[in-house]
Design an enzyme around this catalytic site. Structure first.
Site, mmCIF file in Angstrom:
data_model
loop_
_atom_site.group_PDB
_atom_site.id
_atom_site.type_symbol
_atom_site.label_atom_id
_atom_site.label_comp_id
_atom_site.label_asym_id
_atom_site.label_seq_id
_atom_site.Cartn_x
_atom_site.Cartn_y
_atom_site.Cartn_z
ATOM 1 N N ASP A 2 40.069 -48.720 14.250
ATOM 2 C CA ASP A 2 40.719 -47.421 14.460
ATOM 3 C C ASP A 2 42.026 -47.592 15.246
ATOM 4 O O ASP A 2 43.078 -47.068 14.855
ATOM 5 C CB ASP A 2 39.749 -46.495 15.208
ATOM 6 C CG ASP A 2 40.364 -45.150 15.534
ATOM 7 O OD1 ASP A 2 40.378 -44.282 14.652
ATOM 8 O OD2 ASP A 2 40.847 -44.983 16.670
ATOM 9 N N GLU B 272 34.190 -42.208 15.410
ATOM 10 C CA GLU B 272 34.322 -42.012 13.970
ATOM 11 C C GLU B 272 32.926 -41.836 13.367
ATOM 12 O O GLU B 272 31.926 -42.183 13.994
ATOM 13 C CB GLU B 272 34.984 -43.235 13.329
ATOM 14 C CG GLU B 272 36.404 -43.492 13.799
ATOM 15 C CD GLU B 272 37.356 -42.357 13.420
ATOM 16 O OE1 GLU B 272 37.539 -42.109 12.223
ATOM 17 O OE2 GLU B 272 37.909 -41.727 14.331
ATOM 18 N N LYS C 288 43.381 -41.181 8.911
ATOM 19 C CA LYS C 288 44.328 -42.291 9.103
ATOM 20 C C LYS C 288 44.571 -43.087 7.828
ATOM 21 O O LYS C 288 45.575 -43.791 7.719
ATOM 22 C CB LYS C 288 43.803 -43.229 10.195
ATOM 23 C CG LYS C 288 43.868 -42.608 11.574
ATOM 24 C CD LYS C 288 42.663 -42.980 12.413
ATOM 25 C CE LYS C 288 42.204 -41.818 13.248
ATOM 26 N NZ LYS C 288 40.810 -41.907 13.633
ATOM 27 N N LYS D 75 45.974 -47.025 13.894
ATOM 28 C CA LYS D 75 46.975 -46.212 14.599
ATOM 29 C C LYS D 75 48.235 -47.035 14.872
ATOM 30 O O LYS D 75 49.356 -46.527 14.753
ATOM 31 C CB LYS D 75 46.373 -45.668 15.899
ATOM 32 C CG LYS D 75 45.294 -44.631 15.627
ATOM 33 C CD LYS D 75 44.448 -44.362 16.857
ATOM 34 C CE LYS D 75 43.412 -43.278 16.560
ATOM 35 N NZ LYS D 75 42.378 -43.168 17.595
ATOM 36 N N VAL E 134 47.141 -40.204 15.410
ATOM 37 C CA VAL E 134 47.332 -41.045 16.608
ATOM 38 C C VAL E 134 47.223 -40.164 17.859
ATOM 39 O O VAL E 134 47.888 -39.138 17.947
ATOM 40 C CB VAL E 134 48.728 -41.723 16.591
ATOM 41 C CG1 VAL E 134 48.939 -42.572 17.840
ATOM 42 C CG2 VAL E 134 48.903 -42.585 15.348
ATOM 43 N N GLU F 229 50.293 -35.794 12.551
ATOM 44 C CA GLU F 229 50.257 -35.933 14.019
ATOM 45 C C GLU F 229 48.875 -36.356 14.516
ATOM 46 O O GLU F 229 48.745 -37.156 15.443
ATOM 47 C CB GLU F 229 50.647 -34.596 14.666
ATOM 48 C CG GLU F 229 50.620 -34.584 16.177
ATOM 49 C CD GLU F 229 51.568 -35.599 16.798
ATOM 50 O OE1 GLU F 229 52.771 -35.408 16.674
ATOM 51 O OE2 GLU F 229 51.087 -36.594 17.395
HETATM 52 N N1 HSE Z 1 37.434 -42.186 16.958
HETATM 53 C C1 HSE Z 1 38.740 -41.931 17.407
HETATM 54 C C2 HSE Z 1 38.881 -42.363 18.851
HETATM 55 C C3 HSE Z 1 39.036 -40.468 17.245
HETATM 56 O O1 HSE Z 1 37.853 -42.576 19.506
HETATM 57 O O2 HSE Z 1 39.985 -42.504 19.350
HETATM 58 C C4 HSE Z 1 40.480 -40.095 17.361
HETATM 59 O O3 HSE Z 1 41.269 -40.733 16.410
#
Ligand code: HSE
Length: 353
Positions: free
Chosen positions: A223, A212, A128, A227, A155, A152
């Site tokens: 995170d 992550e 990201k 996104k 997200v 892609e």
């Molecule tokens: N760590 C992220 C989540 C992984 O839990 O959504 C996918 O981007």
């Protein structure tokens, strides 16, 4: 054409992709005319290999890894390889960037992407950092060098949110979006509602490959915010500085809050919301008590959901996997097929093919 692929990063996503490439090899060739060979792989923890006149046998490598080994244990592995060396030595057609996300600098992934694009190599990434912090620059560089920069997997893992919005909804104006964009926190909240402790739920999310590398990014909302920033800049042409966006994670929610909310006939969800108002676009990430009648309330586990507000169709919602090894690996496969389709100047599937 047989596409030469180089994989940078071989953790959850890289291994998920490798398994898909092995399982679907014949079908990809038969259905889409897509053929590949993996000419190199490098992972900072596992070592690297570059095979110029052949290909890495992914099945063999995955067996080594399943048995507790590393890339360094693959015959012919190189001790001297590094990330930029992979691009230079293996000379792939497509670099697949799957290293860890850093929302402060985007590095080292931004450098990897720049290096590849400047050398006329397509880039597909699930990282990201480059998409949130350097997308405009990387798109420009890609265009100047006649290649593509695709993301892609940044997200909703393999659930095609970006392709839906930029491709299928092309021509519609998207004025906002709202949804659950982090699988780990949605999984934790679902499990806590079922009585599991926060720590046990997080440990399970890590085991399943949802979280992550540093789960703080998930549970503190970074995170989901990253996104949101990627979507806002891609769909609404609005740049946000990540640190300036209002953000709350789920760590302040205690079992008692969850119990109480349940009694109120509601459920906590970590939501990303982006709205245009009076010519200004506002973005935020926070836990919200949603009514059980809200469609988002029934989205449980690592599943994500995202609603786009469009001028022509009104709300358009996509629901699907939001995290996971193969699920995110699949996002890379989607982008590989798009690169293939655009390069050959033909739709992916043609009647009679
Ligand atoms: N760590 C992220 C989540 C992984 O839990 O959504 C996918 O981007």
């Amino acid at each position: 054409m047989i596409w030469k692929l180089a994989l940078l990063g071989f953790g959850n996503v890289g291994q998920g992709l490798a398994r898909l490439l092995v399982e679907k090899r014949k079908e990809l060739k038969r259905k889409y005319g897509f053929e590949y060979k993996v000419v190199g792989i490098y992972d900072i923890k596992m070592g690297g290999i570059c095979i110029k006149d052949g290909e890495v046998d992914l099945e063999k490598l995955l067996k080594i890894i399943d048995g507790g080994g590393m890339i360094a244990d693959y015959p012919g592995a190189s001790k001297d390889l590094n990330a930029l060396g992979l691009i230079e030595m293996c000379q792939p057609d497509i670099l697949i960037e799957m290293t860890f996300t850093d929302f402060e600098t985007g590095q080292p992934a931004v450098t990897h992407c720049r290096q590849a694009l400047a050398n006329g190599i397509h880039v597909v990434t699930s990282n990201k950092g480059p998409a949130a912090l350097a997308k405009k620059e990387l798109w420009k560089l890609a265009s100047e060098n006649g290649v593509q920069f695709r993301f892609e997997g940044t997200v909703m893992s393999g659930t095609p949110a970006i392709n839906l919005a930029t491709g299928c909804l092309a021509g519609a104006k998207i004025s906002g979006f709202r949804g659950i964009l982090n699988g780990t926190t949605n999984f934790i909240l679902t499990k806590m509602e079922g009585g599991m402790t926060y720590d046990a739920a997080l440990a399970e999310a890590q085991k399943l490959g949802y979280a992550e590398a540093d789960p703080t990014g998930d549970v503190e909302g970074w995170d989901a915010l990253g996104k949101g920033v990627i979507l806002a800049s891609t769909l609404m042409d609005t740049e946000f500085r990540i640190k300036e966006v209002p953000r709350k994670g789920i760590t302040q929610l205690k079992p008692a809050d969850i119990e109480q909310t349940k009694k109120e006939g509601k459920r906590w969800k970590l939501l990303v919301e982006c709205r245009e108002k009076d010519g200004k676009v506002a973005l935020k990430v926070e836990p919200v008590k949603v009514d059980l009648t809200d469609p988002l309330a029934s989205v449980g586990g690592a599943t994500n959901a995202l609603t786009f507000d469009t001028d022509v169709l009104g709300p358009v919602t996509i629901i699907g996997a939001g995290a996971g090894r193969k699920e995110t690996g699949f996002s890379i496969l989607i982008d590989l097929l798009w690169i293939h389709s655009i390069a050959r100047g033909k739709p992916l599937l043609e009647v009679g093919e």
